[in-house]
Design an enzyme around this catalytic site. Structure first.
Site, PDB file in Angstrom:
ATOM      1  N   ASP A 149       0.876  -1.171   0.000  1.00 47.65           N
ATOM      2  CA  ASP A 149       0.000   0.000   0.000  1.00 47.65           C
ATOM      3  C   ASP A 149       0.911   1.217   0.000  1.00 47.65           C
ATOM      4  O   ASP A 149       1.856   1.286   0.785  1.00 47.65           O
ATOM      5  CB  ASP A 149      -0.891  -0.002   1.247  1.00 47.65           C
ATOM      6  CG  ASP A 149      -1.753   1.227   1.326  1.00 47.65           C
ATOM      7  OD1 ASP A 149      -2.523   1.461   0.384  1.00 47.65           O
ATOM      8  OD2 ASP A 149      -1.638   1.967   2.326  1.00 47.65           O
ATOM      9  N   ASP A 200      -6.490  -1.344   5.347  1.00 47.50           N
ATOM     10  CA  ASP A 200      -6.038  -2.428   4.476  1.00 47.50           C
ATOM     11  C   ASP A 200      -6.439  -3.802   5.006  1.00 47.50           C
ATOM     12  O   ASP A 200      -5.999  -4.822   4.473  1.00 47.50           O
ATOM     13  CB  ASP A 200      -4.510  -2.383   4.327  1.00 47.50           C
ATOM     14  CG  ASP A 200      -4.027  -1.083   3.729  1.00 47.50           C
ATOM     15  OD1 ASP A 200      -4.651  -0.618   2.770  1.00 47.50           O
ATOM     16  OD2 ASP A 200      -3.034  -0.528   4.234  1.00 47.50           O
ATOM     17  N   ASP A 247      -1.076  -0.810   6.521  1.00 45.74           N
ATOM     18  CA  ASP A 247      -1.045  -0.280   7.884  1.00 45.74           C
ATOM     19  C   ASP A 247      -1.977  -1.025   8.821  1.00 45.74           C
ATOM     20  O   ASP A 247      -2.068  -0.705  10.002  1.00 45.74           O
ATOM     21  CB  ASP A 247      -1.360   1.215   7.897  1.00 45.74           C
ATOM     22  CG  ASP A 247      -2.733   1.526   7.312  1.00 45.74           C
ATOM     23  OD1 ASP A 247      -3.568   0.606   7.228  1.00 45.74           O
ATOM     24  OD2 ASP A 247      -2.968   2.688   6.953  1.00 45.74           O
TER      25      ASP A 247
END
Length: 802
Positions: free
Chosen positions: A472, A673, A669
């Site tokens: 991400d 996510d 994180d």
């Protein structure tokens, strides 16, 4: 469902763990139970409405092993006391702490439990409260006692005649003297194996102790019969020397097991035993386990922070390296969170305790590491079953060996019995049983020391199979906050002049972009701005001396009549790359552009390059537009760029990659996510130093450093290599050992003593090979410090504090 890790002490063989696990899984409400012979503990997932911790402890004791309760950091959690109270009151605290059990038995059941434990330990010949190091020393003492008595047994046996003809002491008959000396070499030193064999029989499992008792006991009892009941040869020396080698091997193995659990012990000992709290307006020193949530804790320079909390007064530099791996101290001021077990380097401060007892970050980390070490990799389940069958095979082959050599081939009884004992003792189920858990213990412990927490052994194994790792973007590959990434100046203007002018205005602004410019300016001297005015949605204006200064976007410049043509191409380039171009004008002229973007982390590029070197493709997932995503992807050398992905689409993107035949790891994180982390074959939660109990990820990376993904994968691969090496050795050893011991290659045969040395050496070799992982150089992993280095560090720290 609740998860608890409890002690299971005094296991002599890896198959003892399987017997205890079978009994624990039979308890009502238990969903899953893993018992770790190496760690001497069991992790249970159970319905706490149907099963209590006391019932679990009782079942462990019923199996014949001692259990002092749940394994938690001793200084942090105290059984029978509450460690958490929302309002800080002692009354609420004691009510809320029910169920937190520490290393010590508590109150009502404490005396009974302590009595049972002491009685059982006495039966084992051990002292109560014995640690793994204590058990290793006890096994060493038993080895030395056995060796002391075995020497005269050997000298006065037929085998010892080659060294000389020694007169029997005290005028005793030779067989009687050998009986006395052999009994001394076997009774006390071999007692733990006899007890362990009896326990395994009660629990319906044959283990290593069963084979030891069969081999040593057969030779000893046969010799006793030949001494007192019938005429025949004795071979006390075979039984005595056999046990000496077995004890030697178990001593070395226990030392290795103690080394494997070093990391978890180091974590448990991080918290200080005492804390200074403010009670009734007075400073009071209390055990850390008695600190209550809501209380004010006082920390002085050089002291360890006892529990988690938030600073209310004062500031300091805090060394968090022991938990997060961050090498540099972190500045802490009022309002900042502090983590228990970290070190206050300078300055005094007060803080409010927010998480205490089993809720602290340290306790959660210890719990995660324990659960990972006690979990079983898929390969270990097969090895455990093979170990059980191996014991039964050894007994069957031993009896068959006796039958063939004595009744079929007509060899002497002593010869057939010797080969039978050799078969019993040469089988090594412990090598199979230790192969995987020892490697997992060392691997997960080394990971914890580097801020990499594996939640289970499957994650450790699956991380080796990853073909694509998806990051991400925000907060993972980038720092997650705006930063100055480039400056473009007009002719005749320096970057220092541009930055100084911009910083003079931004001192008056609270906008996030203003913080980025001030951060870049640092302590550089700036001019004094006056008449600051914020222009909503466009920027700001002020005056520096006689000059009017403008700072903002294109609209502000156009509204104030500032010509943009000179830097129009550069502005378009910056904005086309997904950056925010801040225009700065002075005295009616554009003097430069400051590009602000979410800056890439310093280690991101190295992380991607290392992963690609190891054959792993790297993908970046972001909600940014394609232009911004492509810019960052090109800058970092990313293989796959997934742009304009909404939070709800992340899991489906992972699924698409998996459908293409990839094994996918997801790095995020752990908050927005979560679905993608769960969908991935291995989820890595990054930057979660104080939130280690994330359910969505299988691996928690406590530092905000993407390079730890490389470390996690490297450590996984190295651990799996050790597992495979150990398993191949254990299997190969047993395949070769049985036919050699059974006399298939006659006239070449093995004596029971050599078989015992081979068996013990096999277990010790597996354990030592796993420990070598601590000395293997791996990318992203710092090696475990040696005992000498740890001692020196402790000495220097003590000198610094005094």
């Amino acid at each position: 469902m609740k998860t608890s890790t409890v002690e299971v002490g005094e296991m002599v063989s890896s198959l003892s763990a399987e017997a205890v696990g079978r009994q624990l899984r039979a308890l009502p409400g238990v969903h899953h139970a893993d018992v770790n012979y190496v760690a001497g503990s069991a992790t249970l997932h159970y319905d706490e409405s149907r099963l209590t911790l006391d019932a679990i402890q009782q079942r462990v004791k019923d199996c014949g092993y001692h259990c002092r309760g749940e394994l938690v950091p001793a200084h942090v959690c105290d059984s029978g006391r509450n460690a958490s109270a929302p309002d800080g009151s002692k009354e609420a605290a004691h009510a809320d702490h029910a169920g937190h059990t520490g290393h010590k038995p508590s109150t009502a059941a404490g005396k009974s439990m302590a009595h049972d434990k002491a009685e059982m330990m006495h039966d084992m010949g051990h002292a109560p409260g014995m640690t793994m190091q204590d058990m290793a020393r006890d096994m060493r003492n038993r080895f030395l006692v056995a060796l002391l008595f075995a020497i005269p047994v050997f000298l006065y046996s037929p085998m010892g005649e080659m060294l000389g003809d020694f007169p029997v002491p005290f005028g005793m008959e030779q067989k009687l003297f050998l009986f006395v000396a052999a009994t001394g070499a076997i009774a006390y030193p071999g007692w733990p194996f006899l007890v362990a064999a009896w326990r395994s029989a009660r629990n319906g499992v044959a283990n290593m102790a069963t084979l030891v008792v069969l081999s040593v006991g057969t030779g000893y009892l046969f010799s006793v019969g030949a001494t007192f009941l019938y005429e025949g040869e004795v071979f006390y020396e075979a039984s005595a020397v056999l046990l000496v080698f077995i004890l030697l091997g178990h001593w070395l193995e226990m030392r290795a097991r103690a080394g494997a659990s070093e990391a978890i012990r180091a974590l448990m000992d991080l918290a200080p035993p005492m804390a200074t709290v403010l009670r009734s307006d007075a400073e009071v020193e209390v055990p850390t386990s008695e600190v209550l949530a809501g209380e004010t804790v006082i920390v002085k320079p050089g002291g360890r922070i006892p529990v988690d909390g938030q600073i209310t007064d004062g500031s300091s530099q805090v060394d968090e390296s022991m938990l997060t791996g961050e090498s540099m101290p972190v500045k802490k001021v009022a309002g900042d969170a502090v983590i228990g077990a970290t070190i206050n380097k300078s300055g005094s401060f007060r803080y409010k305790a927010t998480k205490v007892g089993a809720d602290t970050a340290l306790a959660q980390i210890v719990k995660l590491v324990q659960e990972a070490q006690n979990s079983k990799a898929p390969g270990q389940l097969l090895a455990d079953r093979a170990s059980q069958w191996l014991v039964l095979a050894a007994i069957a082959i031993g009896l068959l060996t006796f039958a063939v050599w004595f009744w079929v081939l007509g060899q002497p009884l002593l010869f057939a019995l010797t080969l039978t004992i050799t078969v019993f003792v040469i089988a090594c189920p412990d090598a199979l049983g230790l192969a995987t858990p020892m490697a997992i213990m060392v691997g997960t412990g080394l990971g914890a020391m580097n801020g990499i927490l594996f939640k289970n052994a499957s994650a450790l194994e699956n991380a080796t199979k990853l073909t694509v790792v998806v990051f991400d973007k925000t907060g993972t590959l980038t720092v997650g906050q705006p930063d100055v990434v480039e400056m473009v100046t007009a002719p005749g203007v320096s970057e220092a002049d541009l930055l100084s002018t911009a910083a003079a205005l931004e001192k008056f602004s609270e906008h996030p972009l203003a913080h980025a410019i001030l951060k870049r300016a640092g302590a550089m001297p700036t001019e004094v701005a006056t008449g600051f005015t914020n222009v909503d949605g466009q920027g700001a204006r002020a005056s520096i001396g006689p000059d009017a200064v403008l700072l903002g976007n294109r609209k502000l410049m156009q509204a104030e009549g500032v010509a943009l043509d000179a830097l129009a191409v550069e502005a378009a380039r910056l904005e086309g790359g997904g950056r925010t171009a801040v225009h700065v004008a002075r005295a009616g002229k554009l003097i430069g552009l400051i590009a602000i973007a979410d800056a890439v982390r310093p280690t991101s590029k190295a992380t991607i390059a290392k992963l690609q070197e190891r054959g792993v493709k790297v993908a970046m997932m972001t909600g940014d537009n394609q232009a911004t995503a492509d810019r960052i992807g090109k800058e970092l050398g990313i293989d796959i760029v997934l742009a304009e992905v909404l939070p709800g689409q992340k899991a489906s993107k992972i699924k698409e990659l998996q459908d293409q035949g990839n094994k996918v790891g997801m790095v995020g994180d752990g908050i927005n996510d979560a679905p993608a982390l769960t969908q991935a074959d291995v989820g890595f939660a990054i930057g979660a130093g104080t939130d280690v109990a994330m359910e969505s990820a299988q691996v928690v990376l406590m530092k905000s450093d993407p390079y730890d993904v490389v470390g996690a994968i490297e450590l996984s691969r190295a651990t799996l290599r050790k597992m495979h090496q150990n398993l191949w050795w254990a299997v190969g050893y047993n395949v070769i050992a049985f036919p050699v011991a059974a006399g298939v290659f006659y006239p070449f045969t093995l004596s029971p003593e050599i078989a015992a040395l081979s068996m013990s050496g096999s277990s010790a070799l597996v354990a030592l090979n796993a420990l070598m992982l601590k000395r293997t150089k791996l990318a992203g992993i710092k090696l475990a410090p040696s005992a000498k280095a740890r001692t020196e560090t402790a000495r220097v720290s003590a000198e610094a504090l005094t």
